[in-house]
Design an enzyme around this catalytic site. Structure first.
Site, PDB file in Angstrom:
ATOM      1  N   ARG A 148      48.531  56.408  54.416  1.00 23.80           N
ATOM      2  CA  ARG A 148      47.883  57.227  55.451  1.00 23.80           C
ATOM      3  C   ARG A 148      48.112  56.676  56.848  1.00 23.80           C
ATOM      4  O   ARG A 148      48.033  57.407  57.827  1.00 23.80           O
ATOM      5  CB  ARG A 148      46.386  57.310  55.183  1.00 23.80           C
ATOM      6  CG  ARG A 148      46.037  58.160  53.976  1.00 23.80           C
ATOM      7  CD  ARG A 148      44.599  58.007  53.623  1.00 23.80           C
ATOM      8  NE  ARG A 148      44.263  56.599  53.442  1.00 23.80           N
ATOM      9  CZ  ARG A 148      43.071  56.125  53.172  1.00 23.80           C
ATOM     10  NH1 ARG A 148      42.052  56.945  53.069  1.00 23.80           N
ATOM     11  NH2 ARG A 148      42.868  54.836  52.997  1.00 23.80           N
ATOM     12  N   LYS A 180      48.369  49.005  36.910  1.00 24.16           N
ATOM     13  CA  LYS A 180      47.097  48.817  36.208  1.00 24.16           C
ATOM     14  C   LYS A 180      45.972  48.861  37.240  1.00 24.16           C
ATOM     15  O   LYS A 180      46.233  48.580  38.403  1.00 24.16           O
ATOM     16  CB  LYS A 180      47.111  47.498  35.443  1.00 24.16           C
ATOM     17  CG  LYS A 180      46.696  46.263  36.266  1.00 24.16           C
ATOM     18  CD  LYS A 180      46.410  45.076  35.387  1.00 24.16           C
ATOM     19  CE  LYS A 180      45.521  44.096  36.105  1.00 24.16           C
ATOM     20  NZ  LYS A 180      45.206  42.885  35.428  1.00 24.16           N
ATOM     21  N   LYS A 219      58.098  39.318  32.098  1.00 22.95           N
ATOM     22  CA  LYS A 219      58.361  37.870  32.169  1.00 22.95           C
ATOM     23  C   LYS A 219      59.517  37.507  31.245  1.00 22.95           C
ATOM     24  O   LYS A 219      59.603  37.989  30.126  1.00 22.95           O
ATOM     25  CB  LYS A 219      57.114  37.077  31.765  1.00 22.95           C
ATOM     26  CG  LYS A 219      56.051  37.067  32.843  1.00 22.95           C
ATOM     27  CD  LYS A 219      54.877  36.232  32.399  1.00 22.95           C
ATOM     28  CE  LYS A 219      53.767  36.255  33.420  1.00 22.95           C
ATOM     29  NZ  LYS A 219      54.066  35.509  34.627  1.00 22.95           N
ATOM     30  N   GLU A 223      43.339  30.750  34.250  1.00 23.68           N
ATOM     31  CA  GLU A 223      43.534  30.699  35.698  1.00 23.68           C
ATOM     32  C   GLU A 223      42.587  29.660  36.269  1.00 23.68           C
ATOM     33  O   GLU A 223      41.463  29.508  35.772  1.00 23.68           O
ATOM     34  CB  GLU A 223      43.235  32.056  36.316  1.00 23.68           C
ATOM     35  CG  GLU A 223      44.210  33.129  35.911  1.00 23.68           C
ATOM     36  CD  GLU A 223      43.787  34.485  36.440  1.00 23.68           C
ATOM     37  OE1 GLU A 223      44.156  34.815  37.571  1.00 23.68           O
ATOM     38  OE2 GLU A 223      43.059  35.186  35.725  1.00 23.68           O
ATOM     39  N   HIS A 242      47.123  42.680  29.148  1.00 21.61           N
ATOM     40  CA  HIS A 242      48.101  41.584  29.054  1.00 21.61           C
ATOM     41  C   HIS A 242      48.048  40.849  27.710  1.00 21.61           C
ATOM     42  O   HIS A 242      49.067  40.651  27.059  1.00 21.61           O
ATOM     43  CB  HIS A 242      47.879  40.559  30.173  1.00 21.61           C
ATOM     44  CG  HIS A 242      47.894  41.156  31.546  1.00 21.61           C
ATOM     45  ND1 HIS A 242      48.832  42.079  31.931  1.00 21.61           N
ATOM     46  CD2 HIS A 242      47.108  40.961  32.625  1.00 21.61           C
ATOM     47  CE1 HIS A 242      48.611  42.425  33.183  1.00 21.61           C
ATOM     48  NE2 HIS A 242      47.566  41.763  33.631  1.00 21.61           N
ATOM     49  N   LYS A 281      38.743  32.655  34.261  1.00 18.99           N
ATOM     50  CA  LYS A 281      38.970  32.179  35.628  1.00 18.99           C
ATOM     51  C   LYS A 281      38.250  30.856  35.825  1.00 18.99           C
ATOM     52  O   LYS A 281      37.338  30.524  35.075  1.00 18.99           O
ATOM     53  CB  LYS A 281      38.459  33.209  36.626  1.00 18.99           C
ATOM     54  CG  LYS A 281      39.245  34.493  36.520  1.00 18.99           C
ATOM     55  CD  LYS A 281      39.026  35.374  37.704  1.00 18.99           C
ATOM     56  CE  LYS A 281      39.953  36.582  37.642  1.00 18.99           C
ATOM     57  NZ  LYS A 281      41.332  36.265  37.980  1.00 18.99           N
TER      58      LYS A 281
END
Ligand code: NAP
Length: 484
Positions: free
Chosen positions: A51, A148, A182, A216, A240, A331
């Site tokens: 936009r 996704k 990957k 992570e 995943h 995480k």
């Protein structure tokens, strides 16, 4: 040994959301790298669309800045950069309005490959598909790339599939899961189906269990609000980890062809047993001296969203009955490290006696960091100390085996975008696969909501809640250490 680059046919690629974060960090650098590798035919066009009011010149400056930040080495080379920027154009448009679409139609050309990357929020996917169709842009050799998340649950994924199907055939829809791009993930298929060594052992007779870890070290950061509506199960497992599980567990397809591969993956998802509550552990990270806790980052003091999940799964078919699959992702764990470990059973009898200890072959597929494949084998400890056994890795770290040039793998986005242009859907999820994955995920989430139990707290920098360790301990197994 230089890798062979096969140029693709000329194409027009429109990046809807061309000014967004994903475009800056992944899509534009990936395109630039493929361009500098010599993969683009001349007369290719890349068109940003969003936009924001700007002309092509301003958008080129935007692209230059993005490349300077996210592909700095390549962007320092002035000549290819200038040539790449020459391919770039921009259209101001709103996915929800009519302005700008005619201009876009004029800039893309019929009679050639036209790809549309939906790098916008999922609520706009339907609007984009509808308007592309309405303006005659869906005809001919057109295809769309959908980011996704693909739905939030089965119902929304079905609705989205139905909406897209009104304007595009399944053969034109590329649902991206960058894990499938990957190098190592594809190598997993080469290792399994290109060698005779592994496939005879790839079943419950020889495999004790399989572990998949995607850890992570970072927290939810600036994505807190979005993440809080999603959680680890929706954000990571449904897509995943499920894809990794499929590639490990699937039967050999008759050929390496999109539908043959995806049919086999779908069968795996459909063979998954429902997961009993005792086989799921949810966690939420606590803060540390220097880091805020999950709830603070999610700006939701009452949040019961999981930032960690561990599961024990059973694939109920002939190949895998009796071999559990343990999955975990989270995480703020101790390291950023992702791997799949295929843990083989003990030798049926040890001729070396109990003092030789317990030794197992483990095939480890490391996704990050240091992509590579490692096979642990048992050998005699060197030296005069008698028949003492040790486990050593037969290491297939690509960087060493192939030399640095070959090991400089294309980023997953580079490979996947080129596959879109080549028209190869093998590494993209089919609509029925996504729906099957949601059909399996939904009851687990519904059960949590019904039970109303909050996730277990876990310390920043840990391996997740203790209960996740118990998930394996109670079966006499243990997780591999999370390490890079
Ligand atoms: P973002 O930074 O918020 O960017 C959104 C883009 O969409 C902007 O270019 C925005 O520009 C444009 N846009 C918003 N509303 C629009 C409209 N009505 N019409 C046309 N364009 C519009 O989002 P993002 O992080 O790039 O994510 C894009 C998609 O990729 C999302 O579906 C996300 O879930 C997915 N994804 C992102 C990442 C990531 O690392 N960022 C990773 C995986 C998946 P204007 O405001 O100027 O229109």
């Amino acid at each position: 040994m230089a890798s062979r680059v096969i140029p693709v046919d000329p194409f027009d690629l429109v990046i809807f959301g061309g000014t967004g974060d994903l475009a800056r960090r992944k899509i534009l650098p990936a395109l630039y790298r493929r361009f500098t590798a010599g993969q683009f035919a001349t007369d290719t066009r890349l068109i940003g669309a969003a936009r924001a009011e700007m002309d092509a010149r301003a958008y080129r400056a935007f692209v230059r800045e993005a490349l300077a930040e996210f592909a700095p080495e390549e962007a320092a080379r002035k000549k290819p950069l200038a040539a790449f920027l020459d391919l770039i154009d921009y259209v101001t448009l709103d996915a929800r309005g009519e302005a700008g679409w005619d201009a876009l139609a004029q800039k893309t050309r019929t009679g050639r490959i036209r790809a549309y990357y939906f790098s916008v929020g999922p609520s706009l996917f339907g609007d984009l598909a509808k308007r592309l169709h309405k303006h005659g842009l869906a005809e001919g050799d057109a295809r769309i790339v959908v980011e996704k998340p693909f739905g939030h649950d089965l119902e929304s994924a079905r609705a989205l599939n139905r909406t897209l199907a009104r304007h595009f055939d399944e053969g034109q829809i590329y649902r991206i899961d960058h894990y499938l791009g990957k190098e190592t993930v594809q190598n997993l298929m080469a290792i399994r189906f290109g060698n005779v060594l592994f496939e005879p052992l790839w079943n419950s007779q020889y495999v004790d269990h399989i572990q998949i870890t995607v850890a992570e070290s970072v927290g939810v950061g600036g994505r807190g609000e979005y993440y809080d509506r999603s959680g680890a199960m929706r954000d990571m497992v449904q897509n995943h980890l499920m894809q990794l599980l499929c590639l490990i567990a699937m039967e050999p397809p008759a050929k390496f062809d999109p539908d043959a591969v995806r049919d086999e993956k779908l069968k795996v998802i459909r063979a998954l047993d429902p997961v009993a509550p005792a086989n799921v552990v949810r966690g939420q990270y606590e803060g540390s001296e220097s880091q805020p806790d999950y709830r603070t980052q999610a700006e939701n003091p009452e949040s019961t969203t999981e930032s960690f999940v561990a599961l024990k799964l059973n694939v109920s078919n002939w190949r895998w009955a009796g071999t559990p699959f343990y999955l975990r992702t989270g995480k703020r764990l101790r390291e950023r490290a992702s791997e799949i470990a295929v843990v083989f059973k003990d030798a049926p009898h040890s001729i070396f006696g109990p003092e030789a200890g317990r030794h197992r072959n483990i095939l480890t597929i490391r996704l990050q960091p240091n992509e590579g494949i490692e096979l642990g084998v048992t050998i005699k400890e060197p030296g005069p100390g008698g028949m003492r056994l040790i486990d050593v890795p037969l290491d297939m770290t690509f960087a060493e085996a192939l030399g640095s040039e070959e090991a400089d793998f294309p980023d997953a986005y580079e490979r996947l975008i080129m596959d879109v242009i080549r028209g190869n859907q093998t590494l993209f999820m089919r609509g029925d696969e996504v729906e099957a994955a949601w059909a399996w995920t939904d009851p687990i989430i519904a059960e949590w909501q019904e039970a109303g139990t909050p996730p277990l707290p876990y310390a920043t920098g840990s391996s997740g809640p203790d209960d996740a360790l118990m998930l394996m301990h109670r079966d006499g197994r243990r997780w591999r250490e999370i390490r890079p």
